[in-house]
Enzyme design. Structure first.
Site, PDB file in Angstrom:
ATOM      1  N   SER A 142      27.628  24.954 -11.166  1.00 29.13           N
ATOM      2  CA  SER A 142      26.441  25.196 -11.994  1.00 29.13           C
ATOM      3  C   SER A 142      26.844  25.010 -13.449  1.00 29.13           C
ATOM      4  O   SER A 142      28.022  25.157 -13.790  1.00 29.13           O
ATOM      5  CB  SER A 142      25.950  26.637 -11.819  1.00 29.13           C
ATOM      6  OG  SER A 142      24.967  26.958 -12.778  1.00 29.13           O
ATOM      7  N   TYR A 155      27.475  35.593 -10.301  1.00 26.60           N
ATOM      8  CA  TYR A 155      27.137  34.187 -10.063  1.00 26.60           C
ATOM      9  C   TYR A 155      27.955  33.289 -11.006  1.00 26.60           C
ATOM     10  O   TYR A 155      28.561  32.300 -10.575  1.00 26.60           O
ATOM     11  CB  TYR A 155      25.638  33.994 -10.287  1.00 26.60           C
ATOM     12  CG  TYR A 155      25.123  32.588 -10.055  1.00 26.60           C
ATOM     13  CD1 TYR A 155      24.774  32.158  -8.776  1.00 26.60           C
ATOM     14  CD2 TYR A 155      24.977  31.692 -11.113  1.00 26.60           C
ATOM     15  CE1 TYR A 155      24.294  30.871  -8.562  1.00 26.60           C
ATOM     16  CE2 TYR A 155      24.493  30.402 -10.905  1.00 26.60           C
ATOM     17  CZ  TYR A 155      24.148  30.002  -9.628  1.00 26.60           C
ATOM     18  OH  TYR A 155      23.671  28.726  -9.421  1.00 26.60           O
TER      19      TYR A 155
HETATM   20  P1  NAD Z   1      17.757  26.713  -2.432  1.00 27.62           P
HETATM   21  O1  NAD Z   1      17.593  28.179  -2.321  1.00 27.62           O
HETATM   22  O2  NAD Z   1      16.576  25.825  -2.285  1.00 27.62           O
HETATM   23  O3  NAD Z   1      18.883  26.206  -1.426  1.00 27.62           O
HETATM   24  C1  NAD Z   1      20.016  26.971  -1.082  1.00 27.62           C
HETATM   25  C2  NAD Z   1      20.189  26.912   0.437  1.00 27.62           C
HETATM   26  O4  NAD Z   1      21.416  27.573   0.774  1.00 27.62           O
HETATM   27  C3  NAD Z   1      19.060  27.652   1.192  1.00 27.62           C
HETATM   28  O5  NAD Z   1      18.496  26.813   2.149  1.00 27.62           O
HETATM   29  C4  NAD Z   1      19.775  28.842   1.815  1.00 27.62           C
HETATM   30  O6  NAD Z   1      19.225  29.239   3.067  1.00 27.62           O
HETATM   31  C5  NAD Z   1      21.188  28.308   1.962  1.00 27.62           C
HETATM   32  N1  NAD Z   1      22.172  29.388   2.070  1.00 27.62           N
HETATM   33  C6  NAD Z   1      22.279  30.510   1.320  1.00 27.62           C
HETATM   34  N2  NAD Z   1      23.283  31.275   1.758  1.00 27.62           N
HETATM   35  C7  NAD Z   1      23.846  30.615   2.812  1.00 27.62           C
HETATM   36  C8  NAD Z   1      24.929  30.910   3.678  1.00 27.62           C
HETATM   37  N3  NAD Z   1      25.654  32.051   3.552  1.00 27.62           N
HETATM   38  N4  NAD Z   1      25.240  30.020   4.645  1.00 27.62           N
HETATM   39  C9  NAD Z   1      24.520  28.884   4.795  1.00 27.62           C
HETATM   40  N5  NAD Z   1      23.476  28.556   4.002  1.00 27.62           N
HETATM   41  C10 NAD Z   1      23.143  29.423   3.032  1.00 27.62           C
HETATM   42  O7  NAD Z   1      18.413  26.499  -3.885  1.00 27.62           O
HETATM   43  P2  NAD Z   1      19.048  25.193  -4.579  1.00 27.62           P
HETATM   44  O8  NAD Z   1      18.689  25.290  -6.016  1.00 27.62           O
HETATM   45  O9  NAD Z   1      18.787  23.949  -3.853  1.00 27.62           O
HETATM   46  O10 NAD Z   1      20.597  25.590  -4.477  1.00 27.62           O
HETATM   47  C11 NAD Z   1      21.605  24.692  -4.064  1.00 27.62           C
HETATM   48  C12 NAD Z   1      22.853  24.956  -4.887  1.00 27.62           C
HETATM   49  O11 NAD Z   1      22.592  24.607  -6.242  1.00 27.62           O
HETATM   50  C13 NAD Z   1      23.334  26.417  -4.915  1.00 27.62           C
HETATM   51  O12 NAD Z   1      24.740  26.438  -4.778  1.00 27.62           O
HETATM   52  C14 NAD Z   1      22.928  26.880  -6.285  1.00 27.62           C
HETATM   53  O13 NAD Z   1      23.720  27.944  -6.759  1.00 27.62           O
HETATM   54  C15 NAD Z   1      23.103  25.620  -7.088  1.00 27.62           C
HETATM   55  N6  NAD Z   1      22.405  25.598  -8.367  1.00 27.62           N
HETATM   56  C16 NAD Z   1      21.052  25.626  -8.426  1.00 27.62           C
HETATM   57  C17 NAD Z   1      20.425  25.628  -9.662  1.00 27.62           C
HETATM   58  C18 NAD Z   1      18.902  25.661  -9.790  1.00 27.62           C
HETATM   59  O14 NAD Z   1      18.411  25.899 -10.905  1.00 27.62           O
HETATM   60  N7  NAD Z   1      18.150  25.408  -8.751  1.00 27.62           N
HETATM   61  C19 NAD Z   1      21.189  25.595 -10.834  1.00 27.62           C
HETATM   62  C20 NAD Z   1      22.575  25.545 -10.731  1.00 27.62           C
HETATM   63  C21 NAD Z   1      23.182  25.538  -9.482  1.00 27.62           C
END
Ligand code: NAD
Length: 245
Positions: A142, A155
């Protein structure tokens, strides 16, 4: 021919947000997909959607913090497709709470999913990549692995850990044909944002909008494909300018 023609890609957190958009793009580029997630309902629906589009996809319900579940991911992948070429190590959870109110178990849960889980799945993939003599990992960190922010200590610490884990693994396997890089998204419109005030996030971003999951997918494709063949141990920040401030 697609950029990932006949490659087998394991995508954790692969049925929502950034993972699902990346799955769509990887499939369009010729990859066979193994979608890993805890969310069985979304997983079954997304697997069916991809198959009806003519793509090869298998959904596996797994928790990336469970050693047993993680081993299972690669056993199923090998029996379904016979190999694994790419890991998009992307599952994650958000955590927003004032530090004085966070319990130790909440801290540990965030670090377990956002850092330990990334390690566990990377380690299992590396064992297969060493057998095969090649492989690529893209970890999702991130922009908050680069800069601090109040109310997100666990986080942010976990994501900074993912960035240095990525550097360390990149170096450890640099001579063994395994590349390891990380994606560092800014604020992206996905379910992880929950109820967070979108106006606040938009205003905090120099480009004055949120990113789209599809914009992350393109950066992941770059790092997962031979387009980035001389890149390892590095992180790509795609954040609408946030960390340039
Ligand atoms: P999202 O919530 O749409 O997707 C995350 C997915 O991870 C979900 O489907 C959830 O069920 C799954 N998950 C959570 N815990 C789990 C576990 N223990 N085992 C298996 N699956 C699990 O959110 P996203 O934004 O697509 O997130 C994807 C990645 O991007 C994450 O690592 C998040 O931290 C990172 N991220 C997102 C943002 C943002 O603004 N959306 C910013 C920086 C980083």
């Amino acid at each position: 021919m697609g950029k990932l023609q006949d490659k087998v890609a394991v995508i954790t957190g692969g049925v929502s947000g950034i993972g699902a958009a990346t799955a769509q793009l990887f499939a369009a580029e010729g990859a066979k997909l193994v979608l890993v997630d805890m969310n069985e309902e979304k997983g079954a629906a997304f697997e069916a959607e991809l198959k009806s589009g003519g793509y090869e996809a298998v959904f596996i319900k797994a928790d990336v913090t469970s050693e047993e579940n993680v081993k299972n991911i690669f056993d199923i992948t090998l029996s379904a497709f016979g190999k694994v070429d790419i890991l998009f190590n992307n599952a994650g959870i958000g955590a927003t709470k004032a530090t004085e109110e966070v319990t130790f178990s909440e801290w540990r849960k965030t670090v377990a999913v956002d850092l330990d889980g990334v390690f566990l799945v990377a380690q299992a993939a590396i064992k297969e990549f060493l057998r095969a003599g090649t492989g690529v990992i893209v970890n999702t960190a991130s922009m908050y692995g680069w800069v601090g922010a109040p109310g997100n200590a666990a986080y942010n610490a976990a994501k900074a850990g993912v960035i240095n884990l990525t550097r360390s693994l990149g170096l450890e396997y640099a001579e063994r044909n395994i590349r390891v890089n990380a994606l560092c998204p800014g604020f992206i419109e996905t379910p992880i944002l929950g109820e967070t005030d979108r106006d606040f996030l938009t205003n905090a971003t120099p480009m004055k909008r949120l990113g789209k999951p599809e914009e992350m997918a393109k950066a992941v494709l770059f790092m997962a494909s031979d387009d980035s063949s001389f890149m390892t141990g590095n992180s790509l920040i795609v954040d609408g300018g946030f960390t340039a401030q």
